[in-house]
Design a protein around this motif. Structure first.
Motif, PDB file in Angstrom:
ATOM      1  N   LYS A   1      -0.591  19.089  -4.883  1.00  0.00           N
ATOM      2  CA  LYS A   1      -1.782  19.467  -4.056  1.00  0.00           C
ATOM      3  C   LYS A   1      -1.779  18.407  -2.946  1.00  0.00           C
ATOM      4  O   LYS A   1      -1.627  17.105  -3.310  1.00  0.00           O
ATOM      5  CB  LYS A   1      -3.002  19.611  -4.377  1.00  0.00           C
ATOM      6  CG  LYS A   1      -3.286  20.556  -5.533  1.00  0.00           C
ATOM      7  CD  LYS A   1      -3.868  21.782  -4.884  1.00  0.00           C
ATOM      8  CE  LYS A   1      -4.029  22.901  -6.001  1.00  0.00           C
ATOM      9  NZ  LYS A   1      -3.118  23.407  -6.825  1.00  0.00           N
ATOM     10  N   VAL A   2      -1.391  18.841  -1.565  1.00  0.00           N
ATOM     11  CA  VAL A   2      -1.352  17.826  -0.521  1.00  0.00           C
ATOM     12  C   VAL A   2      -2.734  17.127  -0.390  1.00  0.00           C
ATOM     13  O   VAL A   2      -3.629  18.149  -0.536  1.00  0.00           O
ATOM     14  CB  VAL A   2      -0.827  18.527   0.607  1.00  0.00           C
ATOM     15  CG1 VAL A   2      -0.826  17.650   2.034  1.00  0.00           C
ATOM     16  CG2 VAL A   2       0.548  19.192   0.590  1.00  0.00           C
ATOM     17  N   ILE A   3      -2.583  16.004  -0.182  1.00  0.00           N
ATOM     18  CA  ILE A   3      -3.928  15.185   0.062  1.00  0.00           C
ATOM     19  C   ILE A   3      -4.366  14.892   1.501  1.00  0.00           C
ATOM     20  O   ILE A   3      -3.462  14.851   2.476  1.00  0.00           O
ATOM     21  CB  ILE A   3      -3.842  13.811  -0.566  1.00  0.00           C
ATOM     22  CG1 ILE A   3      -3.247  13.895  -1.945  1.00  0.00           C
ATOM     23  CG2 ILE A   3      -5.238  12.985  -0.605  1.00  0.00           C
ATOM     24  CD1 ILE A   3      -4.348  14.783  -2.865  1.00  0.00           C
TER      25      ILE A   3
ATOM     26  N   VAL B   1       0.920  -1.254  -0.123  1.00  0.00           N
ATOM     27  CA  VAL B   1       0.018  -0.032   0.086  1.00  0.00           C
ATOM     28  C   VAL B   1       0.809   1.308   0.076  1.00  0.00           C
ATOM     29  O   VAL B   1       1.866   1.297   0.742  1.00  0.00           O
ATOM     30  CB  VAL B   1      -0.840   0.082   1.212  1.00  0.00           C
ATOM     31  CG1 VAL B   1      -1.845   1.196   1.228  1.00  0.00           C
ATOM     32  CG2 VAL B   1      -1.771  -1.462   1.318  1.00  0.00           C
ATOM     33  N   TRP B   2       0.495   2.053  -1.097  1.00  0.00           N
ATOM     34  CA  TRP B   2       1.216   3.425  -0.806  1.00  0.00           C
ATOM     35  C   TRP B   2       0.074   4.413  -0.830  1.00  0.00           C
ATOM     36  O   TRP B   2      -0.956   4.372  -1.589  1.00  0.00           O
ATOM     37  CB  TRP B   2       1.919   3.918  -2.162  1.00  0.00           C
ATOM     38  CG  TRP B   2       2.976   2.790  -2.256  1.00  0.00           C
ATOM     39  CD1 TRP B   2       3.233   1.999  -3.169  1.00  0.00           C
ATOM     40  CD2 TRP B   2       4.452   3.391  -1.832  1.00  0.00           C
ATOM     41  NE1 TRP B   2       4.627   1.556  -2.993  1.00  0.00           N
ATOM     42  CE2 TRP B   2       5.413   2.448  -2.255  1.00  0.00           C
ATOM     43  CE3 TRP B   2       4.941   4.456  -1.087  1.00  0.00           C
ATOM     44  CZ2 TRP B   2       6.622   2.405  -2.016  1.00  0.00           C
ATOM     45  CZ3 TRP B   2       6.248   4.365  -0.795  1.00  0.00           C
ATOM     46  CH2 TRP B   2       6.948   3.440  -1.117  1.00  0.00           C
ATOM     47  N   TYR B   3       0.170   5.378   0.137  1.00  0.00           N
ATOM     48  CA  TYR B   3      -0.723   6.713   0.350  1.00  0.00           C
ATOM     49  C   TYR B   3      -0.147   7.889  -0.494  1.00  0.00           C
ATOM     50  O   TYR B   3       1.004   8.264  -0.475  1.00  0.00           O
ATOM     51  CB  TYR B   3      -0.922   6.801   1.807  1.00  0.00           C
ATOM     52  CG  TYR B   3      -1.410   5.688   2.535  1.00  0.00           C
ATOM     53  CD1 TYR B   3      -2.861   5.603   2.607  1.00  0.00           C
ATOM     54  CD2 TYR B   3      -0.449   4.796   3.107  1.00  0.00           C
ATOM     55  CE1 TYR B   3      -3.104   4.391   3.290  1.00  0.00           C
ATOM     56  CE2 TYR B   3      -1.290   3.656   3.921  1.00  0.00           C
ATOM     57  CZ  TYR B   3      -2.351   3.513   3.920  1.00  0.00           C
ATOM     58  OH  TYR B   3      -2.947   2.350   4.915  1.00  0.00           O
ATOM     59  N   GLU B   4      -1.179   8.688  -0.984  1.00  0.00           N
ATOM     60  CA  GLU B   4      -0.767  10.077  -1.674  1.00  0.00           C
ATOM     61  C   GLU B   4      -0.714  10.813  -0.698  1.00  0.00           C
ATOM     62  O   GLU B   4      -1.339  11.293   0.147  1.00  0.00           O
ATOM     63  CB  GLU B   4      -2.056  10.196  -2.644  1.00  0.00           C
ATOM     64  CG  GLU B   4      -1.971   9.476  -3.704  1.00  0.00           C
ATOM     65  CD  GLU B   4      -3.258  10.106  -4.724  1.00  0.00           C
ATOM     66  OE1 GLU B   4      -3.301   9.368  -5.875  1.00  0.00           O
ATOM     67  OE2 GLU B   4      -3.900  10.978  -4.344  1.00  0.00           O
ATOM     68  N   TYR B   5       0.650  11.394  -0.579  1.00  0.00           N
ATOM     69  CA  TYR B   5       0.983  12.545   0.260  1.00  0.00           C
ATOM     70  C   TYR B   5       0.602  13.687  -0.465  1.00  0.00           C
ATOM     71  O   TYR B   5      -0.303  14.778  -0.144  1.00  0.00           O
ATOM     72  CB  TYR B   5       2.441  12.584   0.412  1.00  0.00           C
ATOM     73  CG  TYR B   5       2.712  13.935   1.071  1.00  0.00           C
ATOM     74  CD1 TYR B   5       2.291  14.277   2.598  1.00  0.00           C
ATOM     75  CD2 TYR B   5       3.278  14.982   0.697  1.00  0.00           C
ATOM     76  CE1 TYR B   5       2.447  15.407   3.260  1.00  0.00           C
ATOM     77  CE2 TYR B   5       3.518  16.192   1.255  1.00  0.00           C
ATOM     78  CZ  TYR B   5       3.236  16.332   2.559  1.00  0.00           C
ATOM     79  OH  TYR B   5       3.217  17.915   3.035  1.00  0.00           O
ATOM     80  N   GLN B   6       1.098  13.863  -1.724  1.00  0.00           N
ATOM     81  CA  GLN B   6       0.612  14.866  -2.680  1.00  0.00           C
ATOM     82  C   GLN B   6       0.444  14.403  -4.341  1.00  0.00           C
ATOM     83  O   GLN B   6       1.230  13.426  -4.504  1.00  0.00           O
ATOM     84  CB  GLN B   6       1.468  16.144  -2.489  1.00  0.00           C
ATOM     85  CG  GLN B   6       2.945  16.008  -2.995  1.00  0.00           C
ATOM     86  CD  GLN B   6       3.800  17.021  -2.843  1.00  0.00           C
ATOM     87  OE1 GLN B   6       3.310  18.053  -1.990  1.00  0.00           O
ATOM     88  NE2 GLN B   6       4.927  17.219  -3.329  1.00  0.00           N
ATOM     89  N   ARG B   7      -0.327  15.066  -4.753  1.00  0.00           N
ATOM     90  CA  ARG B   7      -0.442  14.926  -6.177  1.00  0.00           C
ATOM     91  C   ARG B   7      -0.466  16.022  -7.362  1.00  0.00           C
ATOM     92  O   ARG B   7      -1.251  17.079  -6.795  1.00  0.00           O
ATOM     93  CB  ARG B   7      -1.625  13.660  -6.385  1.00  0.00           C
ATOM     94  CG  ARG B   7      -2.898  14.081  -6.249  1.00  0.00           C
ATOM     95  CD  ARG B   7      -4.053  13.285  -6.671  1.00  0.00           C
ATOM     96  NE  ARG B   7      -5.420  13.975  -6.402  1.00  0.00           N
ATOM     97  CZ  ARG B   7      -6.157  13.349  -5.483  1.00  0.00           C
ATOM     98  NH1 ARG B   7      -5.847  12.445  -4.913  1.00  0.00           N
ATOM     99  NH2 ARG B   7      -7.315  14.084  -5.227  1.00  0.00           N
TER     100      ARG B   7
ATOM    101  N   ALA C   1       7.711   7.052  -2.421  1.00  0.00           N
ATOM    102  CA  ALA C   1       7.984   6.910  -3.810  1.00  0.00           C
ATOM    103  C   ALA C   1       7.497   8.170  -4.731  1.00  0.00           C
ATOM    104  O   ALA C   1       6.653   8.786  -4.036  1.00  0.00           O
ATOM    105  CB  ALA C   1       6.936   5.605  -4.355  1.00  0.00           C
ATOM    106  N   VAL C   2       8.146   8.353  -5.771  1.00  0.00           N
ATOM    107  CA  VAL C   2       7.762   9.329  -6.715  1.00  0.00           C
ATOM    108  C   VAL C   2       7.345   8.799  -8.058  1.00  0.00           C
ATOM    109  O   VAL C   2       8.076   8.124  -8.687  1.00  0.00           O
ATOM    110  CB  VAL C   2       8.920  10.353  -6.874  1.00  0.00           C
ATOM    111  CG1 VAL C   2       8.652  11.522  -7.897  1.00  0.00           C
ATOM    112  CG2 VAL C   2       9.457  10.945  -5.458  1.00  0.00           C
ATOM    113  N   VAL C   3       6.021   9.104  -8.339  1.00  0.00           N
ATOM    114  CA  VAL C   3       5.548   8.374  -9.761  1.00  0.00           C
ATOM    115  C   VAL C   3       5.119   9.636 -10.691  1.00  0.00           C
ATOM    116  O   VAL C   3       4.504  10.610 -10.279  1.00  0.00           O
ATOM    117  CB  VAL C   3       4.364   7.542  -9.205  1.00  0.00           C
ATOM    118  CG1 VAL C   3       3.927   7.079 -10.568  1.00  0.00           C
ATOM    119  CG2 VAL C   3       4.804   6.590  -8.430  1.00  0.00           C
TER     120      VAL C   3
END
Ligand SMILES: *[C@@H]1O[C@H](CO)[C@@H](O)[C@H](O)[C@H]1NC(C)=O
Length: 201
Positions: free
Chosen positions: A190-192, A47-53, A142-144
């Protein structure tokens, strides 16, 4: 121009008309972001959580977003989850839980961190990598990066992911700087909101 490319362009132009806040659209060529040279997929799974996108149409309005990667033989699947919350007169209401599972492949084994994920709605066709894992340490961040090239312009997505929901990566400035060096406009991040989320399973 092929028929599918034409319809994709029309979809993109419609999206531009909708709102520039929902999409990161740039003129010209996609920035060339390359994947981390080596990738241990087994360690990247989970599992990866979005910090920002970047703002993205398919995630519009979603908080508590995560991506879960799993592997079954040669097949990699990516399950994106999120909570659609509506901001109504300053009150946020959870509307519904979203979940979509996509399948991914690694088209070129010499580039293990450049995946081709088939998004169901807008299939980018072919086997071109559209999910570039630029950098990860497997346990923290992780940076995607993803970019859809269209004639004359491109649509970009970028994510900085963490293993712990809402945790700021300690090396955030470096991660953003690496993307910026590759030509990505990191001001679009944008921070989630990862707080008061539904039970995480
Ligand atoms: C995150 O969302 C929750 C639930 O809607 C809300 O109570 C909280 O204020 C939000 N946090 C921020 C920083 O916006």
């Amino acid at each position: 121009m092929s028929k599918s490319l034409l319809s994709l362009t029309l979809v993109a132009l419609t999206m531009v008309g909708m709102s520039s806040a929902l999409i990161v659209l740039k003129n010209g060529q996609c920035p060339s972001v390359s994947g981390q040279a080596r990738l241990d997929m087994a360690r990247y799974l989970g599992v990866w959580y979005e910090y920002q996108r970047f703002p993205a149409v398919f995630e519009a309005g979603q908080d508590c977003t995560s991506a879960t990667l799993s592997q079954d033989g040669g097949r990699i699947s990516v399950t994106n989850k999120g909570t659609l919350r509506l901001n109504l007169f300053g009150m946020k209401m959870a509307l519904r839980e979203m979940s979509v599972t996509l399948s991914a492949t690694v088209p070129d084994p010499s580039k293990p961190s450049e995946l081709a994920v088939s998004f169901r709605r807008v299939d980018m066709g072919g086997n071109r990598p559209n999910y570039i894992i630029q950098d990860t340490d497997y346990t923290n961040y992780a940076v995607v990066f993803s970019c859809l090239q269209l004639p004359g312009f491109n649509i970009q997505n970028a994510w900085i992911l963490t293993r712990v929901p809402g945790q700021v990566p300690t090396n955030l400035a470096t991660l953003e700087n690496n993307l910026a060096t590759a030509g990505v406009d990191v001001s679009k991040f944008k921070v989630i909101n990862q707080s008061q989320c539904p039970e995480r399973s």
